[in-house]
Design an enzyme around this catalytic site. Sequence first.
Site, PDB file in Angstrom:
ATOM      1  N   CYS A 111      60.074  15.959  47.856  1.00  0.00           N
ATOM      2  CA  CYS A 111      61.035  14.958  48.334  1.00  0.00           C
ATOM      3  C   CYS A 111      62.447  15.383  47.926  1.00  0.00           C
ATOM      4  O   CYS A 111      62.705  15.616  46.741  1.00  0.00           O
ATOM      5  CB  CYS A 111      60.693  13.602  47.727  1.00  0.00           C
ATOM      6  SG  CYS A 111      62.073  12.473  47.645  1.00  0.00           S
ATOM      7  N   GLU A 112      63.352  15.491  48.897  1.00  0.00           N
ATOM      8  CA  GLU A 112      64.690  15.993  48.571  1.00  0.00           C
ATOM      9  C   GLU A 112      65.553  14.937  47.880  1.00  0.00           C
ATOM     10  O   GLU A 112      66.626  15.248  47.399  1.00  0.00           O
ATOM     11  CB  GLU A 112      65.394  16.523  49.828  1.00  0.00           C
ATOM     12  CG  GLU A 112      65.864  15.484  50.811  1.00  0.00           C
ATOM     13  CD  GLU A 112      66.523  16.121  52.035  1.00  0.00           C
ATOM     14  OE1 GLU A 112      66.334  17.322  52.254  1.00  0.00           O
ATOM     15  OE2 GLU A 112      67.227  15.390  52.749  1.00  0.00           O
ATOM     16  N   HIS A 113      65.079  13.707  47.851  1.00  0.00           N
ATOM     17  CA  HIS A 113      65.871  12.655  47.198  1.00  0.00           C
ATOM     18  C   HIS A 113      65.574  12.542  45.710  1.00  0.00           C
ATOM     19  O   HIS A 113      66.399  12.055  44.945  1.00  0.00           O
ATOM     20  CB  HIS A 113      65.608  11.309  47.876  1.00  0.00           C
ATOM     21  CG  HIS A 113      65.957  11.317  49.329  1.00  0.00           C
ATOM     22  ND1 HIS A 113      65.075  10.935  50.307  1.00  0.00           N
ATOM     23  CD2 HIS A 113      67.079  11.709  49.969  1.00  0.00           C
ATOM     24  CE1 HIS A 113      65.644  11.073  51.489  1.00  0.00           C
ATOM     25  NE2 HIS A 113      66.861  11.543  51.307  1.00  0.00           N
ATOM     26  N   HIS A 114      64.366  12.952  45.295  1.00  0.00           N
ATOM     27  CA  HIS A 114      64.001  12.853  43.887  1.00  0.00           C
ATOM     28  C   HIS A 114      63.485  14.176  43.307  1.00  0.00           C
ATOM     29  O   HIS A 114      63.220  14.260  42.117  1.00  0.00           O
ATOM     30  CB  HIS A 114      62.913  11.797  43.699  1.00  0.00           C
ATOM     31  CG  HIS A 114      63.332  10.423  44.096  1.00  0.00           C
ATOM     32  ND1 HIS A 114      63.108   9.915  45.364  1.00  0.00           N
ATOM     33  CD2 HIS A 114      63.986   9.455  43.415  1.00  0.00           C
ATOM     34  CE1 HIS A 114      63.593   8.682  45.422  1.00  0.00           C
ATOM     35  NE2 HIS A 114      64.136   8.379  44.260  1.00  0.00           N
ATOM     36  N   GLN A 152      59.914  13.528  54.956  1.00  0.00           N
ATOM     37  CA  GLN A 152      58.675  13.679  55.736  1.00  0.00           C
ATOM     38  C   GLN A 152      58.915  13.632  57.248  1.00  0.00           C
ATOM     39  O   GLN A 152      58.296  14.371  58.010  1.00  0.00           O
ATOM     40  CB  GLN A 152      57.667  12.604  55.321  1.00  0.00           C
ATOM     41  CG  GLN A 152      56.279  12.841  55.927  1.00  0.00           C
ATOM     42  CD  GLN A 152      55.244  11.844  55.447  1.00  0.00           C
ATOM     43  OE1 GLN A 152      55.264  11.446  54.284  1.00  0.00           O
ATOM     44  NE2 GLN A 152      54.352  11.446  56.327  1.00  0.00           N
ATOM     45  N   HIS A 180      53.990  10.183  48.359  1.00  0.00           N
ATOM     46  CA  HIS A 180      55.247  10.606  47.747  1.00  0.00           C
ATOM     47  C   HIS A 180      55.196  10.208  46.278  1.00  0.00           C
ATOM     48  O   HIS A 180      55.128   9.024  45.971  1.00  0.00           O
ATOM     49  CB  HIS A 180      56.426   9.914  48.424  1.00  0.00           C
ATOM     50  CG  HIS A 180      56.634  10.352  49.841  1.00  0.00           C
ATOM     51  ND1 HIS A 180      57.831  10.843  50.299  1.00  0.00           N
ATOM     52  CD2 HIS A 180      55.793  10.392  50.888  1.00  0.00           C
ATOM     53  CE1 HIS A 180      57.716  11.160  51.573  1.00  0.00           C
ATOM     54  NE2 HIS A 180      56.502  10.884  51.961  1.00  0.00           N
ATOM     55  N   CYS A 182      57.414  10.129  44.202  1.00  0.00           N
ATOM     56  CA  CYS A 182      58.566   9.308  43.798  1.00  0.00           C
ATOM     57  C   CYS A 182      58.289   7.827  44.049  1.00  0.00           C
ATOM     58  O   CYS A 182      58.909   6.965  43.445  1.00  0.00           O
ATOM     59  CB  CYS A 182      59.831   9.755  44.520  1.00  0.00           C
ATOM     60  SG  CYS A 182      59.658   9.833  46.294  1.00  0.00           S
TER      61      CYS A 182
END
Length: 223
Positions: A111-114, A152, A180, A182
Amino acid sequence: MIHNDDSLDEIGESHIGTSAQTPLRSDAFAIDDDQKIALIKKDVENILLTLGMDLTDDSLKGTPNRVAKMFVKEIFGGLNPAKKPSSSTFDNKYKYGEMLVEKNITVYSTCEHHLLPIVGRAHVAYISNGTVVGLSKMNRIVDYFSKRPQVQERLTIQIVDELKKVLGTDDVACVIDAKHLCVNSRGIRDIESSTVTSEFGGKFKNETVRREFLDYIKLDTQF
Ligand SMILES: [Zn+2]
């Protein structure tokens, strides 16, 4: 678009992707893998030091270098277009004109956010217009686009777009069902939930064709 830190936080927590393209800078490959590993090693060292870890401890000594290598060579190795699976195709000699489904392809992404893992299954299908690809090619394409900081929805679109290009047809579909970490291990801590995304191109926009694909995915394959 201007985002303050709060709205950027909101975009990340809600897992909103901003584009179907991976947001890469134009100078992304101006330095080579070894230079990247050396830089990231220092950054990981800094994170651990800031957290108060004792990097002289034998257990931690090798961690910065190990993480840097893993980032560049493995889990984010699919950022580099040079590593894209070759697009060799074959003529459809059997004249097989039905749907071909490759299901339960393992997805390990991040996940590119976490920067936490996304783990799940991808199901990919196409209807040949005269060109076919080797079955493992679909696994390799899924793997290549998974090995990036990802969202995703974007991963699903990138897999379909690549197969459309390789096969020369719009009749390509992909469904991804993934957990995910996260979401599962922090934040809302919902260990059961998974996220399903889908992209249906060409003939797969037709209700009957789409249903056939989704029915194949449900088949419980026994060995
Ligand atoms: Zn996340």
